[in-house]
Design a protein around this motif. Structure first.
Motif, PDB file in Angstrom:
ATOM      1  N   SER A 185       0.839  -1.199   0.000  1.00  0.00           N
ATOM      2  CA  SER A 185       0.000   0.000   0.000  1.00  0.00           C
ATOM      3  C   SER A 185       0.869   1.242   0.000  1.00  0.00           C
ATOM      4  CB  SER A 185      -0.934   0.012   1.219  1.00  0.00           C
ATOM      5  OG  SER A 185      -0.194   0.070   2.422  1.00  0.00           O
ATOM      6  N   GLN A 214       1.100  -0.138 -14.867  1.00  0.00           N
ATOM      7  CA  GLN A 214       0.152   0.510 -13.981  1.00  0.00           C
ATOM      8  C   GLN A 214      -0.164  -0.466 -12.853  1.00  0.00           C
ATOM      9  OE1 GLN A 214      -1.403   3.548 -15.435  1.00  0.00           O
ATOM     10  NE2 GLN A 214      -2.244   4.133 -13.467  1.00  0.00           N
ATOM     11  N   LEU A 215       0.207  -0.101 -11.635  1.00  0.00           N
ATOM     12  CA  LEU A 215      -0.066  -0.962 -10.481  1.00  0.00           C
ATOM     13  C   LEU A 215      -1.444  -0.709  -9.894  1.00  0.00           C
ATOM     14  CD1 LEU A 215       3.371  -0.893  -8.611  1.00  0.00           C
ATOM     15  CD2 LEU A 215       2.399  -2.762  -9.946  1.00  0.00           C
ATOM     16  N   ALA A 216      -1.932   0.499 -10.022  1.00  0.00           N
ATOM     17  CA  ALA A 216      -3.266   0.832  -9.515  1.00  0.00           C
ATOM     18  C   ALA A 216      -3.866   1.910 -10.397  1.00  0.00           C
ATOM     19  CB  ALA A 216      -3.194   1.302  -8.065  1.00  0.00           C
ATOM     20  N   PHE A 226      -1.850  -2.259  -3.806  1.00  0.00           N
ATOM     21  CA  PHE A 226      -1.450  -3.016  -4.987  1.00  0.00           C
ATOM     22  C   PHE A 226      -0.855  -4.342  -4.540  1.00  0.00           C
ATOM     23  CE2 PHE A 226       2.301  -0.782  -3.631  1.00  0.00           C
ATOM     24  CZ  PHE A 226       3.350  -1.660  -3.877  1.00  0.00           C
ATOM     25  N   LYS A 230       3.853  -7.965  -7.334  1.00  0.00           N
ATOM     26  CA  LYS A 230       4.010  -7.398  -8.673  1.00  0.00           C
ATOM     27  C   LYS A 230       5.107  -6.335  -8.745  1.00  0.00           C
ATOM     28  CE  LYS A 230       0.674  -6.779 -11.464  1.00  0.00           C
ATOM     29  NZ  LYS A 230      -0.512  -6.252 -12.179  1.00  0.00           N
TER      30      LYS A 230
END
Length: 520
Positions: A185, A214-216, A226, A230
């Protein structure tokens, strides 16, 4: 009207294609090309006299209307995709309470009457339609009544879209972001700015070299969660901020908190200006250059006082350029159908496999190569004959049914490409080669993400392989680009595309080119 579409080409591509090809078959052809789809459909709509958008004044000027009230639900995706472009294109001004006006009789009102693409409640429509038909009340008054009606939620009006760009210096001073790597987070502190103010949205990306993920996706939340698995080793984490009018505000480096492992960060980069905003000419390049590639190389020479281009070959990917010429064109293909002389020449050279002969017979000091046109589909006509399925070739009557279509990502694409690339390498052994190592941009200069609209990641993976093959086989000099220059130009003269860049990109290419030529 409420929750309208303001541009039919901003709708689902499948439905748009079905509508255009069936309603206007004489002008709108079926197409598999992704990267040029928008430009092609725009040209076809113009040719068919289809007024497909009210975002420009060409077919729509709200100032010519007596009364206008456009109602938009705040949580509907149409807000960012359709209504915001309409507001920005026609110069509507925010006057608070989610109201945007050209004057009180020409109003766009943001309100909250449900979740997503929800219709207005029937009773609300009836009540305020009566009011709208009463010329004694302005659309601004009626719109505000809708937003403040008990059947709507007026508490979200502070989240109505606003242009927050004047506040960016204050944001730089006040904002910070920190990661808890173990929980996946990122916590963002906005100082004295309320969450979601002015439609403020925050997303999270990670970058490493030319790769970007793009993670979020964008949301109003100040805690972004997220999947920690990753996170790439050594990646740069950045929070990307946009306002409710979809203006890019800033990239905020993510710092590790006291309990987390160190996360690499970098300073926010300044985005170069649009190529259309600057008219100054760059100093000339002395050597005469043969370009085999695409507009990403050729467009740079438009900035020169004396573009010294010996020849330019485009729209002919390596698999096609290195094949044997076809004995004849496919049935129904006529190059003379193409209006543009340049486009006719490119299709002819691709069909006749003219690249080797042009290299041998054109005086030049060096060959500049980029691989952006490798995205184009290839038609295998059989018996070794191959043609590029470019937009220009389609104008000449070439269809995908004329042969077997081979595209980036197909199982045997890279093996075919590798074999053709070796033939190109052999052809260039005695040439002075400069490799313009260009990849697709993942966002434009406003921070607009392009990866959902274009196959950026797939093409960049393939391009990385291709450039590596050429570098290993050729004694060439390579031009690379810093990450902050790999941004698309939404106002580019050829339209928005992941390989239509801002002016800074082209200036970097020319500066690097001069340095290479001076050294050699």
């Amino acid at each position: 009207m409420w929750n309208p579409q303001t541009d039919i080409l901003a709708y689902n591509r499948t439905f748009v294609d079905t509508y255009l090809t069936q309603a206007f078959p004489a002008h709108c052809a079926a197409t598999e090309e992704t990267t040029t789809w928008l430009n092609q459909r725009s040209e076809e709509c113009a040719a068919a006299d289809v007024h497909r958008s009210v975002v420009t004044e060409e077919h729509h000027d709200p100032r010519s209307m007596r009364r206008l009230l456009l109602l938009q639900n705040i949580s509907d995706w149409h807000l960012s995709a359709h209504t915001v472009p309409y507001l920005k294109a026609h110069g509507f001004m925010s006057v608070g309470t989610g109201s945007y006006v050209l004057n009180p009789n020409l109003t766009v009102q943001i309100a909250n009457w449900g979740q997503g693409h929800a219709p207005l409640p029937t009773e609300l429509v009836i009540d305020h339609l009566r009011a709208f038909l009463d010329s004694g009340r302005s659309p601004l008054e009626i719109g505000r009544d809708v937003a403040l009606d008990e059947r709507c939620d007026p508490t979200v009006m502070s989240r109505a879209p606003m242009d927050l760009r004047p506040l960016v210096p204050e944001f730089h001073d006040q904002w910070s972001a920190a990661i808890e790597a173990t929980t996946g987070s990122v916590r963002i502190s906005l100082g004295n700015i309320p969450e979601g103010y002015g439609g403020l949205r925050l997303g999270l990306i990670q970058t490493s070299g030319t790769s970007r993920e793009q993670l979020a996706w964008f949301s109003t939340d100040t805690t972004i969660v997220f999947p920690p698995e990753k996170l790439w080793p050594g990646a740069q984490l950045m929070v990307v901020a946009r306002d409710g009018l979809n203006n890019h505000l800033l990239h905020l480096p993510v710092e590790p908190d006291a309990s987390s492992a160190e996360v690499p960060t970098s300073d926010s980069q300044t985005v170069p200006t649009s190529i259309k905003e600057v008219d100054a000419k760059e100093p000339a390049v002395t050597a005469s250059l043969f370009i085999y590639g695409s507009c990403v190389t050729r467009d740079a020479f438009a900035l020169l006082e004396r573009p010294n281009v010996a020849e330019y070959v485009a729209r002919s990917p390596i698999v096609s350029a290195m094949a044997a010429p076809a004995a004849s064109l496919p049935v129904g293909m006529d190059i003379d159908l193409i209006d543009s002389a340049f486009q006719r020449r490119m299709v002819t050279w691709d069909a006749e496999k003219s690249l080797p002969g042009l290299l041998a017979n054109t005086a030049h000091g060096a060959v500049v190569i980029d691989l952006i046109d490798e995205r184009l589909g290839i038609l295998d006509l059989g018996d070794g004959a191959v043609l590029s399925l470019s937009t220009e070739a389609v104008k000449a009557g070439l269809t995908r049914h004329a042969g077997t279509l081979l595209r980036v990502g197909d199982p045997d694409f890279l093996s075919r490409w590798d074999a053709a690339a070796q033939r190109l390498i052999n052809l260039l052994q005695d040439e002075r080669v400069i490799l313009n190592r260009v990849f697709w941009a993942a966002e434009d200069q406003n921070g607009q993400d392009l990866t959902q609209k274009f196959p950026v990641d797939l093409n960049n993976q393939v391009l990385d392989h291709m450039y590596r093959i050429l570098q290993e086989g050729l004694d060439c000099t390579v031009i690379d680009y810093p990450r902050n220059l790999m941004v698309a130009d939404s106002e580019h003269r050829w339209g928005l595309s992941p390989f239509h860049f801002t002016r800074g990109f082209y200036v970097h290419f020319l500066d690097s080119l001069r340095e290479i030529l001076d050294e050699q």
